[in-house]
Design an enzyme around this catalytic site. Structure first.
Site, PDB file in Angstrom:
ATOM      1  N   GLU A 259      -7.673  12.795  14.893  1.00 11.85           N
ATOM      2  CA  GLU A 259      -6.354  13.080  14.332  1.00 11.85           C
ATOM      3  C   GLU A 259      -5.953  14.533  14.534  1.00 11.85           C
ATOM      4  O   GLU A 259      -4.766  14.847  14.570  1.00 11.85           O
ATOM      5  CB  GLU A 259      -6.312  12.717  12.845  1.00 11.85           C
ATOM      6  CG  GLU A 259      -6.144  11.232  12.552  1.00 11.85           C
ATOM      7  CD  GLU A 259      -7.409  10.412  12.727  1.00 11.85           C
ATOM      8  OE1 GLU A 259      -8.471  10.986  13.062  1.00 11.85           O
ATOM      9  OE2 GLU A 259      -7.341   9.184  12.542  1.00 11.85           O
TER      10      GLU A 259
ATOM     11  N   ASN B 176     -13.037  12.169  12.355  1.00 12.02           N
ATOM     12  CA  ASN B 176     -11.907  11.330  11.964  1.00 12.02           C
ATOM     13  C   ASN B 176     -11.259  11.916  10.720  1.00 12.02           C
ATOM     14  O   ASN B 176     -11.937  12.467   9.852  1.00 12.02           O
ATOM     15  CB  ASN B 176     -12.382   9.911  11.655  1.00 12.02           C
ATOM     16  CG  ASN B 176     -11.202   8.976  11.418  1.00 12.02           C
ATOM     17  OD1 ASN B 176     -10.481   8.632  12.362  1.00 12.02           O
ATOM     18  ND2 ASN B 176     -10.974   8.609  10.170  1.00 12.02           N
TER      19      ASN B 176
ATOM     20  N   TYR C  15      -7.331   8.470   2.486  1.00  6.70           N
ATOM     21  CA  TYR C  15      -7.888   7.481   1.559  1.00  6.70           C
ATOM     22  C   TYR C  15      -7.876   8.127   0.178  1.00  6.70           C
ATOM     23  O   TYR C  15      -8.404   9.222   0.011  1.00  6.70           O
ATOM     24  CB  TYR C  15      -9.328   7.117   1.921  1.00  6.70           C
ATOM     25  CG  TYR C  15      -9.631   7.001   3.410  1.00  6.70           C
ATOM     26  CD1 TYR C  15      -9.061   5.989   4.194  1.00  6.70           C
ATOM     27  CD2 TYR C  15     -10.504   7.904   4.028  1.00  6.70           C
ATOM     28  CE1 TYR C  15      -9.359   5.881   5.551  1.00  6.70           C
ATOM     29  CE2 TYR C  15     -10.808   7.804   5.384  1.00  6.70           C
ATOM     30  CZ  TYR C  15     -10.246   6.799   6.138  1.00  6.70           C
ATOM     31  OH  TYR C  15     -10.544   6.696   7.472  1.00  6.70           O
ATOM     32  N   ARG C  16      -7.308   7.445  -0.792  1.00 10.64           N
ATOM     33  CA  ARG C  16      -7.184   8.036  -2.124  1.00 10.64           C
ATOM     34  C   ARG C  16      -8.569   8.308  -2.725  1.00 10.64           C
ATOM     35  O   ARG C  16      -9.547   7.647  -2.382  1.00 10.64           O
ATOM     36  CB  ARG C  16      -6.383   7.112  -3.036  1.00 10.64           C
ATOM     37  CG  ARG C  16      -7.143   5.863  -3.413  1.00 10.64           C
ATOM     38  CD  ARG C  16      -6.400   5.052  -4.459  1.00 10.64           C
ATOM     39  NE  ARG C  16      -7.212   3.940  -4.895  1.00 10.64           N
ATOM     40  CZ  ARG C  16      -6.849   2.659  -4.774  1.00 10.64           C
ATOM     41  NH1 ARG C  16      -5.693   2.326  -4.240  1.00 10.64           N
ATOM     42  NH2 ARG C  16      -7.658   1.703  -5.207  1.00 10.64           N
TER      43      ARG C  16
ATOM     44  N   TRP D  53     -12.175   4.361   0.938  1.00 12.22           N
ATOM     45  CA  TRP D  53     -11.888   3.958   2.324  1.00 12.22           C
ATOM     46  C   TRP D  53     -12.126   2.472   2.399  1.00 12.22           C
ATOM     47  O   TRP D  53     -13.195   1.980   2.071  1.00 12.22           O
ATOM     48  CB  TRP D  53     -12.673   4.752   3.352  1.00 12.22           C
ATOM     49  CG  TRP D  53     -14.147   4.910   3.160  1.00 12.22           C
ATOM     50  CD1 TRP D  53     -15.068   3.915   2.975  1.00 12.22           C
ATOM     51  CD2 TRP D  53     -14.888   6.146   3.181  1.00 12.22           C
ATOM     52  NE1 TRP D  53     -16.325   4.439   2.882  1.00 12.22           N
ATOM     53  CE2 TRP D  53     -16.243   5.801   3.012  1.00 12.22           C
ATOM     54  CE3 TRP D  53     -14.546   7.482   3.355  1.00 12.22           C
ATOM     55  CZ2 TRP D  53     -17.248   6.769   2.986  1.00 12.22           C
ATOM     56  CZ3 TRP D  53     -15.549   8.425   3.325  1.00 12.22           C
ATOM     57  CH2 TRP D  53     -16.870   8.074   3.145  1.00 12.22           C
TER      58      TRP D  53
ATOM     59  N   ASP E 170      -0.391   0.475  -6.840  1.00 12.24           N
ATOM     60  CA  ASP E 170      -0.379   0.739  -5.390  1.00 12.24           C
ATOM     61  C   ASP E 170       0.981   0.515  -4.747  1.00 12.24           C
ATOM     62  O   ASP E 170       1.934   0.090  -5.401  1.00 12.24           O
ATOM     63  CB  ASP E 170      -1.461  -0.125  -4.723  1.00 12.24           C
ATOM     64  CG  ASP E 170      -2.281   0.680  -3.735  1.00 12.24           C
ATOM     65  OD1 ASP E 170      -1.691   1.438  -2.962  1.00 12.24           O
ATOM     66  OD2 ASP E 170      -3.513   0.555  -3.756  1.00 12.24           O
TER      67      ASP E 170
HETATM   68  C1  LIG Z   1      -0.162   7.679   0.508  1.00 13.12           C
HETATM   69  C2  LIG Z   1      -1.171   6.844   1.260  1.00 13.12           C
HETATM   70  C3  LIG Z   1      -2.330   6.446   0.639  1.00 13.12           C
HETATM   71  C4  LIG Z   1      -3.290   5.670   1.317  1.00 13.12           C
HETATM   72  N1  LIG Z   1      -4.421   5.312   0.661  1.00 13.12           N
HETATM   73  C5  LIG Z   1      -5.375   4.616   1.329  1.00 13.12           C
HETATM   74  C6  LIG Z   1      -6.602   4.293   0.676  1.00 13.12           C
HETATM   75  O1  LIG Z   1      -6.812   4.597  -0.483  1.00 13.12           O
HETATM   76  N2  LIG Z   1      -7.549   3.623   1.394  1.00 13.12           N
HETATM   77  C7  LIG Z   1      -7.345   3.258   2.707  1.00 13.12           C
HETATM   78  O2  LIG Z   1      -8.246   2.681   3.311  1.00 13.12           O
HETATM   79  N3  LIG Z   1      -6.185   3.536   3.340  1.00 13.12           N
HETATM   80  C8  LIG Z   1      -5.196   4.208   2.679  1.00 13.12           C
HETATM   81  N4  LIG Z   1      -4.022   4.516   3.318  1.00 13.12           N
HETATM   82  C9  LIG Z   1      -3.802   4.063   4.706  1.00 13.12           C
HETATM   83  C10 LIG Z   1      -4.612   4.886   5.699  1.00 13.12           C
HETATM   84  O3  LIG Z   1      -4.327   6.249   5.531  1.00 13.12           O
HETATM   85  C11 LIG Z   1      -4.297   4.471   7.124  1.00 13.12           C
HETATM   86  O4  LIG Z   1      -4.711   3.133   7.285  1.00 13.12           O
HETATM   87  C12 LIG Z   1      -4.948   5.358   8.180  1.00 13.12           C
HETATM   88  O5  LIG Z   1      -4.505   4.968   9.464  1.00 13.12           O
HETATM   89  C13 LIG Z   1      -6.444   5.313   8.136  1.00 13.12           C
HETATM   90  O6  LIG Z   1      -6.981   6.180   9.110  1.00 13.12           O
HETATM   91  P1  LIG Z   1      -8.217   5.732  10.024  1.00 13.12           P
HETATM   92  O7  LIG Z   1      -7.665   4.758  11.025  1.00 13.12           O
HETATM   93  O8  LIG Z   1      -8.664   7.002  10.655  1.00 13.12           O
HETATM   94  O9  LIG Z   1      -9.232   5.113   9.149  1.00 13.12           O
HETATM   95  C14 LIG Z   1      -3.043   5.283   2.641  1.00 13.12           C
HETATM   96  C15 LIG Z   1      -1.869   5.685   3.272  1.00 13.12           C
HETATM   97  C16 LIG Z   1      -0.925   6.453   2.597  1.00 13.12           C
HETATM   98  C17 LIG Z   1       0.330   6.859   3.297  1.00 13.12           C
HETATM   99 MN   LIG Z   2      -8.667   7.617  12.713  1.00 14.32          MN
END
Ligand SMILES: Cc1cc2nc3c(=O)[nH]c(=O)nc-3n(C[C@H](O)[C@H](O)[C@H](O)COP(=O)(O)O)c2cc1C
Ligand SMILES: [Mn+2]
Length: 462
Positions: free
Chosen positions: A213, A118, A122-123, A136, A262
């Site tokens: 992805e 995956n 996530y920051r 996450w 945020d």
């Molecule tokens: C700039 C940016 C920062 C993000 N930061 C976070 C974060 O810190 N934690 C989080 O859970 N999702 C964050 N997201 C949202 C996730 O990237 C998004 O929910 C993504 O679909 C997660 O992938 P997954 O479904 O594989 O877990 C962020 C998105 C963007 C565009």
């Molecule tokens: Mn995913």
């Protein structure tokens, strides 16, 4: 932008509709939606001609899958010791931020059950040279990989799966362990920074958890993503990444992460998250550090979110075919407000759609869903406000429910858990108990319009 330590910074690469289209190499975002639609519509070909017509699409599909190559630009410099996260120009964005955050990372983990990889954005909060916070959120895929490790550790170790569930119930984002409750082990993590824009974008799309992805990026690029093996963990990363951090999170370890200014326009509150221990850093000879700043909308992520809205419409329609169009206004910060138009076909249809949205992947976070009839243009907020508030009897038409909410929702009664509201602003039917007459919208007839048009000249008002 000028960086630090000679490392330049790339920011705002997605920061307009035009840049978003450049990133995905299309003239219109709907082109991507159209390609998805074609894939979805794929049916068994009848006869030789139809089979021939399908060949280009099948050839195209072959390019979706990533391929592993022996090396790549991200391996130009390999540092297994004497590396430091502080060597890169990681930004502190806002005054009350807890520190410096990597804001545009592709975080890669492997599902311990299936082996699938995956990538999520996530920051990552930099604590010191070699450790960082891994933000996450608990409903995201990497958090589930982490919990799976906990479950497996508990099942295989000297405690049972039941105790792992207890542990997770206490703190599902990570684990707060009582004495004697220490699942051994770690979850390996790789973080790629400065990837191909299609790859970076793939890390944010709310794709089904089971889809890698890397495949989504291959679909978007129409070229396989090239991957290289990591040096110190059993993971692969995009070969052309600028910077790669390899490491692991320990299952028993949590640390305070945040606060962080945020994309809601507020600081997200500090909370406990896993700690990322870096074991190796690889990078290009002259790496570029890619980042973004989130804050009060619109910021760069607004354009990424809008692209997601367009591209995901056909996928939403797969489950909810009655949906005509969707608008996530940027000030609604994506999880607060979704306006959706539907082709209403039966009593209670709007409520069925609300419930569908609340159970559709990350759309589950939507705090307020507004459902309108198909004749309302959801992209025109003026028209939406006019129709919605004219058409509702609030007590009758508002539906409340409870469920998971976004971790960034600071108003919910509890972190990650709260209520949602659906507004059924469709025209009510007798079959829904509405028996009063429904007035027509005011629309001027063509005859009067042309009669008036003819008079402008006469009156000298041209
Ligand atoms: C700039 C940016 C920062 C993000 N930061 C976070 C974060 O810190 N934690 C989080 O859970 N999702 C964050 N997201 C949202 C996730 O990237 C998004 O929910 C993504 O679909 C997660 O992938 P997954 O479904 O594989 O877990 C962020 C998105 C963007 C565009
Ligand atoms: Mn995913």
């Amino acid at each position: 932008m000028k960086g630090a330590n000679g490392v330049p910074v790339l920011i705002n690469q997605f920061g307009s509709e035009k840049r978003m289209k450049m990133a995905l190499e299309v003239d219109e975002l709907d082109e991507v939606a159209e390609r998805i639609r074609q894939l979805m519509n794929m049916k068994s070909p009848e006869g030789f001609l139809e089979k021939i017509k399908m060949l280009p699409m099948l050839a195209d599909m072959g390019k979706f899958f990533p391929k592993t190559v022996s090396t790549g630009p991200c391996k130009e410099v390999i540092k297994k010791k004497d590396f430091s996260l502080l060597d890169f120009p990681v930004l502190q964005c806002w005054p009350q931020d807890a520190g410096r955050f990597i804001t545009l990372p592709c975080v890669i983990t492997r599902d311990p059950k299936t082996g699938k990889r995956n990538t999520g954005m996530y920051r990552v909060q930099v604590y010191d040279e070699t450790t960082a916070g891994m933000h996450w959120q608990r409903q995201k895929v990497a958090a589930e990989h982490y919990r799976d490790m906990l479950r497996m550790g508990a099942a295989g170790g000297n405690h049972n799966a039941r105790s792992a569930v207890d542990i997770m119930a206490r703190s599902a984002g990570g684990a707060v362990l009582a004495q004697g409750e220490k699942p051994e082990g770690r979850l390996e993590v790789a973080v790629a920074i400065g990837t191909d824009p299609a790859m970076t974008f793939s890390a944010i799309v709310p794709a089904p958890p089971e889809i890698e992805e890397f495949i989504i990026a291959g679909f978007l690029r129409r070229k396989p993503v090239e991957l290289v093996k990591c040096e110190t963990v059993d993971l692969e990363v995009p070969a052309n990444a600028e910077i790669v951090l390899e490491g692991y999170v320990k299952l028993e370890e949590l640390r305070t992460e945040g606060p962080f200014g945020d994309h809601t326009g507020f600081y997200s509150l500090a909370d406990e998250y896993p700690v990322f221990h870096v074991t190796c850093i690889t990078h290009r000879k002259n790496p570029i550090y890619a980042t973004t700043i989130v804050g009060k909308p619109p910021m760069e992520d607004a354009f990424m979110g809008k692209a997601v809205e367009r591209i995901f419409l056909p996928l939403m329609k797969l489950t909810l075919p009655e949906i005509v169009d969707v608008n996530l206004p940027v000030e609604g910060v994506f999880h607060n407000l979704m306006i959706v138009s539907i082709r209403k076909s039966y009593p209670g249809h709007a409520r069925k759609v609300m419930n569908g949205i609340w159970s559709l992947g990350q759309a589950m976070f939507t705090k307020c869903v507004v459902v309108v009839d198909e004749d309302v243009n959801v992209q025109d907020i003026g028209e939406v406000v006019l129709k919605v508030f004219n058409n509702i009897d609030p007590e009758r038409d508002i539906q409340y429910t409870l469920g998971p909410v976004d971790s960034l929702d600071h108003a919910a009664r509890l972190p990650n858990y709260g209520s949602k509201m659906g507004v059924d602003a469709t025209r009510k039917w007798p079959a829904e108990g509405f028996t009063r007459p429904w007035p027509d919208e005011i629309i001027m007839d063509d005859q009067t319009k042309s009669a008036v048009d003819k008079k402008w000249k006469e009156l000298g008002l041209e």
